[in-house]
Structure formats: C-alpha cells, structure tokens
Scaffold this active site. Structure first.
Site, PDB file in Angstrom:
ATOM      1  CG  HIS A 167      96.128 -69.964   2.813  1.00  0.00           C
ATOM      2  ND1 HIS A 167      95.564 -71.075   2.228  1.00  0.00           N
ATOM      3  CD2 HIS A 167      95.141 -69.366   3.500  1.00  0.00           C
ATOM      4  CE1 HIS A 167      94.303 -71.148   2.571  1.00  0.00           C
ATOM      5  NE2 HIS A 167      94.007 -70.126   3.341  1.00  0.00           N
ATOM      6  CG  ASP A 219      91.525 -67.514   2.618  1.00  0.00           C
ATOM      7  OD1 ASP A 219      91.386 -68.727   2.845  1.00  0.00           O
ATOM      8  OD2 ASP A 219      92.034 -66.731   3.434  1.00  0.00           O
ATOM      9  CG  ASP A 259      92.891 -71.342   6.818  1.00  0.00           C
ATOM     10  OD1 ASP A 259      92.902 -71.446   8.055  1.00  0.00           O
ATOM     11  OD2 ASP A 259      92.308 -70.413   6.232  1.00  0.00           O
ATOM     12  CG  HIS A 307      89.146 -73.023   3.587  1.00  0.00           C
ATOM     13  ND1 HIS A 307      90.213 -73.405   2.803  1.00  0.00           N
ATOM     14  CD2 HIS A 307      89.525 -71.878   4.184  1.00  0.00           C
ATOM     15  CE1 HIS A 307      91.179 -72.506   2.921  1.00  0.00           C
ATOM     16  NE2 HIS A 307      90.780 -71.573   3.752  1.00  0.00           N
TER      17      HIS A 307
END
Length: 1003
Positions: free
Chosen positions: A262, A264, A374, A578
């Site tokens: 993951h 970001d 997430d 996000h």
C-alpha cells in the site's frame, strides 16, 4: 512444564538473535563508497549516475531532510568465496521498526538499469549465486533522505513536513556497505524457527501440538553448534522437518495471500517522492517475481502506474512484462485509492472511468475488484458505481479500525443507495501490511466472523504505507504455512481467484445496507479547508467546462478540449487521494495542492469563458448561463437566455428594538438581534418559524480540539463537553438594502459575516470570512431548528442518505460527525428545512426537548475549521471564506436545487444569442450530473443523470439536436443496451437513486 516452555522460548530468542541470524552472513568485506549530494530536487537518473563523487565512510552522516544522495559502491568478490552465494548489504542508516517512513534507495547497475529498492526490511542485493571469485562489483544507489515525520507516541508538531521550513542538518548515519557470503541453509533455519515459534505462541498451553513443536525446537537448538552455526544448521533443520511436515487439518481456514505494498500517493512525503517510492517498490517486486515462481503481486492506483510509465520507463517495462505474464496484477480500477466520502458524484464516477480505462488501454485488463484498504469510510453510492464500472468485488480493511462497534461481517453483500449489491470482503487479518507471522495468521482465523458459512479470507502481504512490498522472508513463511498442522493454509494467489472461490462457497452471505461508516478519523471531513474548497470548486468547474464546451461544440463548432479536460480530471482525481483531500498530509503536500487547484481553476475558467463567448455571439445585451438545476423541482437548466428583469419585490430592512434588524422580502421575514444572531426566520407562505423558540441561528461555536491520537484525522466525542458561543460583537450594521454585516473577534482570530435576504429568494444566505489563527480549536456554525424529526437527509454522491438525529444505539451515537455534500435536509410531514453550503463537508446534528415538553429542537451544525498541529503545524491558518444558506419550507428537491445554486452561480456574458439547452429533462426528480462529448472523439453526446429524490421517476430526455440513436452505457461510455428514441427524445423510467448514462449519436 510451564517452566520448560518459558526457558525454551527465552533460549530460542537469544540463540536466534545473537547466533543464528548473524550467521546468515558469516563472512563479509567492506565496499568502497563515494557519494554525490544532489542540490535541491531529485535529478534524472543519467545526471545522478554521471555526477562526480567524493569518498564517504561508514559511520558518517548524510542526507538533509528531503535531500537526494547518489552513492556508488565498488569492490571485488574475494577469490576464496568461489562457488558461494554473495550479496551486497547496503544499510543507509535504517531503523527496521519503521519501514516506509524514512530513508530509502533504488539500486542501479552501471548502465542505469534498475536492480531493486532498498528499505529497512530489504537491504540486500544479490551479486551472484555461485560466484567464480574476482568479479568486480559496482552499484549506484539513488538514496532519499526522507525525514521521519511519524512518531506514534506522541505526535509532535514538526517543521520537517515542508522543504521550505526543514533544516539542512544531515539525518542519517551510513551503517553498512559490505559484500557478504549468504548462507542459504542458515537463512532457511531462521525461517523454520520463526514460523514454528510464531505458531507455538498462538497454540493453547495444553495443546499437544504446541509441545511437539517445543520439543522439536529444543532438539534443533541442541543440534546447533553455536561456534559453527553454518556447519550445523542442516542438522538442526533435520530435527524440525517432522513438525514442519505435519499437514493441516481438513477444516483449516484458508488464507489467500496477495503480494501488496500500500503506497500512499502522498502523505508524510510529497507527490514527487511517491513517484520514487513506486519505482523502488515495483523494482523490488518484479525482481522477486523472477526469483519466486509461486509469488503473485497486486498493485492498485492507475496514477502510480502512469507515474512510472512517465518517469521510470525502464521500470515500467519490467512491470508490463510481469503483468503480461499474469503475476503482477493491476487491481482496484480507480485512478487513485481515493477518499469516498467527499468526492462529488461525477468525480467518484470518474475515478473508475480513468482507472479502468488506463488498465484496459495499457494492459488489456478489465479489473474486477475495487481495492480500497485504507480509505476513511465508504459512501453508500459505491456499490452502484462498482457495478456500472464493470467490477464485481470490493475489498477494504479500514473498518476494522472502528473504535465503538465491531463490524459484524468479513464476507458479505454490501447494498448501496439504489439497491445495487457488491460482494465484499474485509480481511480478518486486520492489516494491509501483513507479514504472515504466526500471530497474524492465528488472529485471522480467530477473528473471521463467517465461520461455518465460509472457509477462506485474503491477506494483503507486504510492507506498505510508504511502500516496500513483499519480502523473501514472507514468501518463506507462506511456503511453510501452506499445509502445516495447527495453522491456517496459506497460498499466494490473485485476488480474483480468492473472490471467485469465496463467492462460490458462500451461498447465503449476509447483507449490509448503506454506508460503511468508519467510527474514527471523523475530522478528515474538516481538516485543511483550502484543500476541500479547491476540490469542490474544481469539480463544479469541470462540470461547467464539459457542459459548455459540449454545447458550444454542437451549437457553434467549438473545438472540444478532449486532452485538456482529460488531464485536468486526472489532476483533480489525484488530489482526492485519501490523505490529500481529507487533509492529513504534510504541509508541503497541501501547499502544492493549493497552487495546483489555482492552476486548474484558471484553465477551466478559460475553457468556460471561450465556450460561453462562442455561444453568446454578438449583441449589446447580456446572456445569463446557468449550469445548475432550477425551478422548484430541480429541473436541469443546461442552456441560457437573455438576462431577465429583477424581481418585482425588493427586500426591506427595519431597525429592531433593542438593536439588530428585521429583513423582509415578502417570502421570509428574518430577525437579527443585537448580537448579530438570527433569532427568527419566518416562512410567510406556510406560517412556520424555522428557528427554535428562545434559540439563535447562525451561531458560531468554538470547541477545544485535542483528540487522543491522530491529530489531523480525529475529533473525539468529548470535544463537545466544552463550548464557547461567539456572541460578542465588534460591529453590526446594514450592508446594502438586503444584508446585515456583523464582525466579531475571538482569541487571535476575527470573523465577518454578511447575512443576506435577497429579493425574491426563499432562503437566507450567510457569507462568512474567518481570519483564523487558533491552535487546537474546532469552529462550528449552528442552526437550532424548530423541527421534530428522527432523521436527517445528507447529500452524498448521486442521492442522499438518512442518518438518525438520536443516539438510541451505539451505532447511532458513533455517527456524531458525518459527511454531507451540498445539503442537509430535515422535515416534518408537510414542511422541511434545508441547510446548503459551497465548500464544507463535516456536520453534526443533535436534538433536545424544550422545557415543559413544548417541542423538539433539532440543531444542525456545520464544521468550518480546525487547527491540528500534526502533520502540518500550521493547518488552516489564515483567511477562509464560506457560503451557506438556510432554506425554510424546502423539500428534498429544493435542497438539491439550492445546493447546486450555491456551487454553480449564474454566469453573465455579453452577447445577444438565446442558447437552447443541449438536453432537457421533464419532471423534477431526475438531475443531470454530466453533459459532455464522448471520450472516444466520435462526437456523440454523453449525458449522465440520476434520480435525486429517492423515489420512482418517469422522465423524458429531449435532445436539442438531431438525435439519430441512443444507447444506455456503463460509466466508461460502453453501450450495454439500446434506448428507445421517440420524437427526438428518450423516455426513461428510473428506480430510486438510479444512475443512467446515455450516449446520444447525433444525426
């Protein structure tokens, strides 16, 4: 026996730490190291490789915050190592407890081709498996000295979150730069012992299997000569072979591991650094795929693929090859892993349009799973959008973070606003950074809530947040856990394989209806107000840009800006990631975001202006263009007309006894008291008072705001325990014939408001300007209303959803801060009130019974500003402007109309033409969300609309051009069925909140 267990476990830990793990690399020699510190921002690879170097030694400091250093390591493989496996160990000064949040590197060969990434849990580079001896070694490392921003206990304000405020002190100490012999047998022994230790710790103390493992471990430790670990590791492994070979029970839970990182797209690092994080991680994962035939890796976010395609084509070539082989799996089908609470209707749809289209065009892959591990809660509009995008599955993990209620399912059908359902999975392993440790695997088994109905779950496996991905150690654990007594069965496979098997075995999955509300991170609806305003403004400008450019293309031969709109949409979609739109990134990210939104607005204003000028033509008058629904029922007005005369009845103003003013426009009578508060909003048509007796609306309220954790993310319920009503007045005076202006000072801040009752308007407008200089405070705008209702309607994408005004259950109470787009609507039978806004998202609602049981007061408060100090120590400081309106007597249709009006003001352009609507709809329930030309350049007109009131609707779309054919399409504008064309129009019957996309071929 308990004592035996404790002694053995302590013995195992020490022997592993002090003898066996160090013996994985039994021999080493230092490499020579030189370095070039790039001035300023990162440079192209060729420049970094060619730059001059100076010597640097292990132990020396390097790397100011956000700097880039190019290291070159050279050496020669010793002749004595012939026939052995050799690796370079390159430790830039890592802290192994914080992968993804500190310095990282990407290793290159002398020819500039990438090898792999370096991070705290992946410091090795293979030189050769059976070396000859004497081979020269030369590697280059592009090292990023990203500062450590995140320190969980406590979150401390830091100036390191922006290169403009960070100091230039070096932050890392070069720790190790060696060539070393890699002992595969010792490494395998480490993996054996770690897996068995993890499994043993999760078995009950009286389980025979635990004691079998314990005795085998004791024998293995006895077999290891601590002075000759390499020579005796094989013998120790033989003692463990029996317990490792014992098969799992037939009923053992099955875990589908999916390689994952993951990443970001921005968070505690800027966007530019994410480009390099993606390059490092994908270099690692493609290298691991070459070494491990059973490994499968999944990566979401089309934007991240696009970045490496643009900035690291040599890495992208490896990715494309691995995708073609079927083991590097694009997932998610969205442009980024976006927030789903705040993006507008079209924006959330376009996340799928641009994401799915990228994967189709680049790889020929129709992604079927939506992958959002997430994101901070999930909109009830998503199931329908997932289906309309051609996807079938939905995955997240974040709901496990909820603090009040435990979500009751892991595998279930999720039903959205319109009744669409999508098969959904929450991995019970409760992390998107799984390492497949014994503790994690055992937790997944215990935690899984569909026992008896289902037998399998998914585990996203690899270091994430800041990237890094799966390691060879994780794969070694998976091999041992594939069929091991006492454990779940673990196998690496594609997400689609998991979902197909899970769906096949689950005949009667439970159903969850409505939004997936995260009972945490509620303050993300308010933090970084400028970012949220930039997003809202960009979305509406994109709507206008497409509408007016399409209208001008059909009416006036205007050149439709396909490529420009495509690029602008992708820019806006990226910033809905996000940790950007929710306001939880470092200062650097939000500083750049503000500049980006300003540039987007300038470009879109240019498109709109050129299109409107082409439509308005020549003439001495003024043409009024309106892109918002109008009329009492929300009928779309997608054209323009010459400016109409002003309303006949003007607003009157009278001074109020005791201070204040009374405004009246024949529809509403509004009383503003001497404190500048609204104490009455009287609906003259119905004889209803909107403001609760004895209360005051337009009340600014200030709370302390210091959550227990996650400063920019969280607001905890106890913030309400202390409140300051801002009632002191610095000045109160008329502001024209229809408005009152009030100015207040509080703390270190000032606020000015215009309270406006426009002629002919069934609404009270409030314009607020705040010069905000508070710290750890929360500013709310309150409207106590004389409405008795047990629920409110809050706009979401393509409709609205109802939330309770009461706290009957813990689920109700947990929603003490929630999301609304352009409106919140309350009603009793026959009469309602709407509160609309131009840029805010967070709101709360409470109810109270007035003394003597004389009625219910329902108070709606809109969240304006916060002032958290982490990760941006100056969040929201400065001037902000907000617009709100209170609409008494409003239906939901009125709320829809007024919400659009405040976000899509009329435009007045010099000219004399009367511009007919490009498309028009009958009725008042269906709203158009997009009018554009088809993305394929065919010239077809694409119209997306939705039923907005929550009921059945029959409408007719009338085209303002010769209509040859109409088709119903998916979100990607691919026909899925014919639509009847009758007399130049398309009749439609629509379900509650149904989204319909029509593709109209012009005659």
């Amino acid at each position: 026996m308990h004592n035996d267990r404790t002694i053995t476990e302590a013995r195992l830990k020490r022997v592993l730490d002090e003898r066996i793990r160090p013996a994985v690399y039994p021999e080493s020699v230092p490499l020579d190291v030189t370095v070039w510190h790039a001035p300023g921002e990162p440079v192209p690879v060729a420049e970094g490789l060619a730059a001059g170097r100076t010597p640097i030694r292990v132990g020396e400091m390097w790397g100011p915050a956000w700097g880039t250093s190019w290291f070159t390591v050279t050496g020669t493989v010793p002749d004595a190592w012939a026939g052995r496996t050799v690796e370079a160990l390159l430790d830039l000064g890592f802290d192994e407890k914080m992968p993804g949040f500190q310095c990282e590197g990407l290793v290159y060969r002398p020819d500039g081709s990438p090898v792999k990434g370096l991070n705290p849990c992946n410091q090795w580079v293979r030189i050769g498996e059976r070396v000859r001896g004497g081979e020269p070694v030369c590697l280059h490392v592009e090292a990023s000295s990203n500062p450590v921003i995140l320190d969980y206990h406590p979150f401390l304000p830091t100036e390191l979150g922006d290169r403009q405020t960070a100091d230039d002190a070096p932050r890392y100490r070069l720790a190790r730069m060696d060539l070393a012999v890699f002992d595969r047998t010792v490494w395998e022994l480490v993996q054996d012992l770690e897996v068995l230790d993890g499994l043993m710790a999760e078995l009950s103390a009286d389980a025979p299997r635990r004691w079998e493992i314990l005795r085998a471990v004791e024998r293995a430790l006895d077999a290891v000569d601590l002075q000759d670990v390499g020579g005796t590791a094989g013998r120790a492994r033989e003692e463990l072979a029996g317990v490792l070979a014992a098969p799992a029970h037939a009923s053992a839970h099955r875990i589908s591991a999916v390689g994952h990182a993951h990443i970001d797209s921005a968070w505690l690092w800027p966007l530019r650094e994410t480009v390099r994080k993606v390059a490092r991680t994908t270099s690692n994962m493609t290298a691991l795929l070459e070494d491990e035939p059973d490994f499968v890796y999944a990566m979401s976010q089309a934007q991240q693929f696009a970045w490496i395609k643009e900035h690291r084509p040599e890495v992208y070539a490896r990715v494309k090859k691995a995708v073609a082989e079927g083991r590097f799996v694009p997932v998610g089908g969205m442009w980024v892993e976006s927030d789903t609470n705040m993006p507008g209707s079209e924006a959330l749809a376009r996340q799928f349009v641009h994401g799915k289209r990228f994967f189709l065009e680049e790889f020929g892959i129709e992604t079927e799973e939506v992958w959002l591990p997430d994101t901070f809660g999930y909109s009830a509009a998503l199931p329908q959008l997932v289906k309309l995008a051609g996807a079938k599955w939905f995955l997240t993990q974040k709901i496990s973070w909820s603090r009040t209620n435990t979500f009751p399912h892991h595998t279930f059908w999720w039903e959205g606003l319109d009744g669409s359902r999508v098969f959904t999975h929450f991995p019970p392993i409760d992390t998107y950074n799984a390492q497949l440790s014994g503790q994690e695997v055992a937790h997944a088994v215990r935690n899984f809530r569909e026992k008896g109905g289902a037998t399998r779950s998914l585990a996203p496996t690899g270091w994430g947040d800041g990237g890094g991905g799966t390691t060879r150690e994780m794969l070694a654990r998976a091999r041992r856990l594939a069929d091991l007594e006492g454990s779940a069965r673990v196998v690496f496979e594609k997400p689609s394989a998991f979902f197909e098997k899970a769906r096949a075995e689950y005949e009667h999955a439970p159903v969850w209806v409505g939004e997936l509300y995260l009972e945490l991170h509620r303050a993300t609806l308010t933090s970084q107000a400028r970012t949220k305003q930039g997003n809202r403004r960009s979305e509406h400008l994109l709507h206008e840009g497409e509408l007016w450019a399409a209208t001008a293309a059909v009416r006036a031969g205007f050149r439709y800006p396909y490529e420009q709109l495509d690029r602008l949409w992708k820019t806006v979609l990226l910033h809905q990631f996000h940790d950007i739109l929710p306001g939880t990134s470092i200062a650097w990210v939000h500083r750049e975001t503000a500049a980006t939104y300003a540039a987007v607005a300038a470009e879109l204003e240019g498109i709109v202006g050129e299109a409107l000028a082409a439509l308005a033509g020549d003439g001495p008058g003024t043409v009024v263009f309106n892109a918002a629904p109008h009329g009492r029922g929300g009928v779309p007005a997608l054209g323009a007309a010459p400016e109409a005369p002003a309303a006949d009845r003007a607003t009157t103003m009278e001074a109020r006894e005791g201070g204040g003013f009374v405004l009246d426009n024949g529809l509403l009578t509004v009383a503003v008291d001497g404190r500048g508060l609204v104490v009455s909003v009287y609906d003259r048509q119905t004889g209803r008072e909107a403001v609760a007796p004895g209360a005051a609306a337009n009340l600014l309220q200030l709370h302390p705001d210091f959550p227990n954790m996650w400063d920019a993310w969280d607001v905890d319920h106890f913030y309400r325990n202390t409140v300051t009503d801002l009632t002191d007045v610095e000045s109160l005076e008329p502001a024209g014939a229809d408005a009152v202006r009030v100015v207040r000072a509080f703390g270190s801040s000032r606020v000015g408001q215009r309270i406006v009752l426009a002629a002919g308007a069934q609404r009270l407008d409030v314009e607020t300007e705040v010069d905000w200089h508070e710290t750890e405070k929360f500013l709310k705008l309150a409207f106590p209303l004389d409405v008795h209702t047990d629920r409110v309607a809050a706009e979401t994408q393509f409709g609205h959803l109802h939330r309770p005004t009461h706290t009957n259950t813990s689920w109700d109470a947990a929603k003490f801060e929630a999301c609304a787009h352009r409106f919140v609507h309350l009603q009793e039978p026959g009469w309602g009130v709407a509160l609309v806004n131009d840029s805010t998202y967070g709101y709360d609602v409470t109810r109270s019974v007035r003394p003597g049981d004389t009625g219910t007061t329902t108070t709606v408060r809109l969240s304006l500003l916060r002032a958290p100090r982490f990760p941006d120590p100056r969040t929201d400081q400065g001037v902000h402007r907000f617009r709100h309106a209170l609409v008494p007597g409003a239906t939901v249709g009125d709320a829809v109309r007024e919400g659009h009006r405040i976000n899509l003001p009329e435009r007045r352009v010099a000219g004399g033409a009367e511009v007919a609507p490009l498309v028009a709809l009958d009725g008042d329930a269906v709203v158009v969300s997009a009018v554009k030309l088809a993305d394929d350049g065919s010239g077809d007109v694409v119209v997306r609309m939705y039923e907005a009131l929550g009921g059945r609707a029959r409408t007719r779309l009338t085209a303002g051009f010769a209509l040859r054919r109409a088709a119903v399409c998916d979100l990607l504008e691919r026909p899925v069925g014919e639509a009847a064309v009758e007399d130049g129009g398309v009749p439609l019957d629509m379900r509650p909140f149904e989204i319909v996309t029509l593709r109209l071929a012009r005659g």
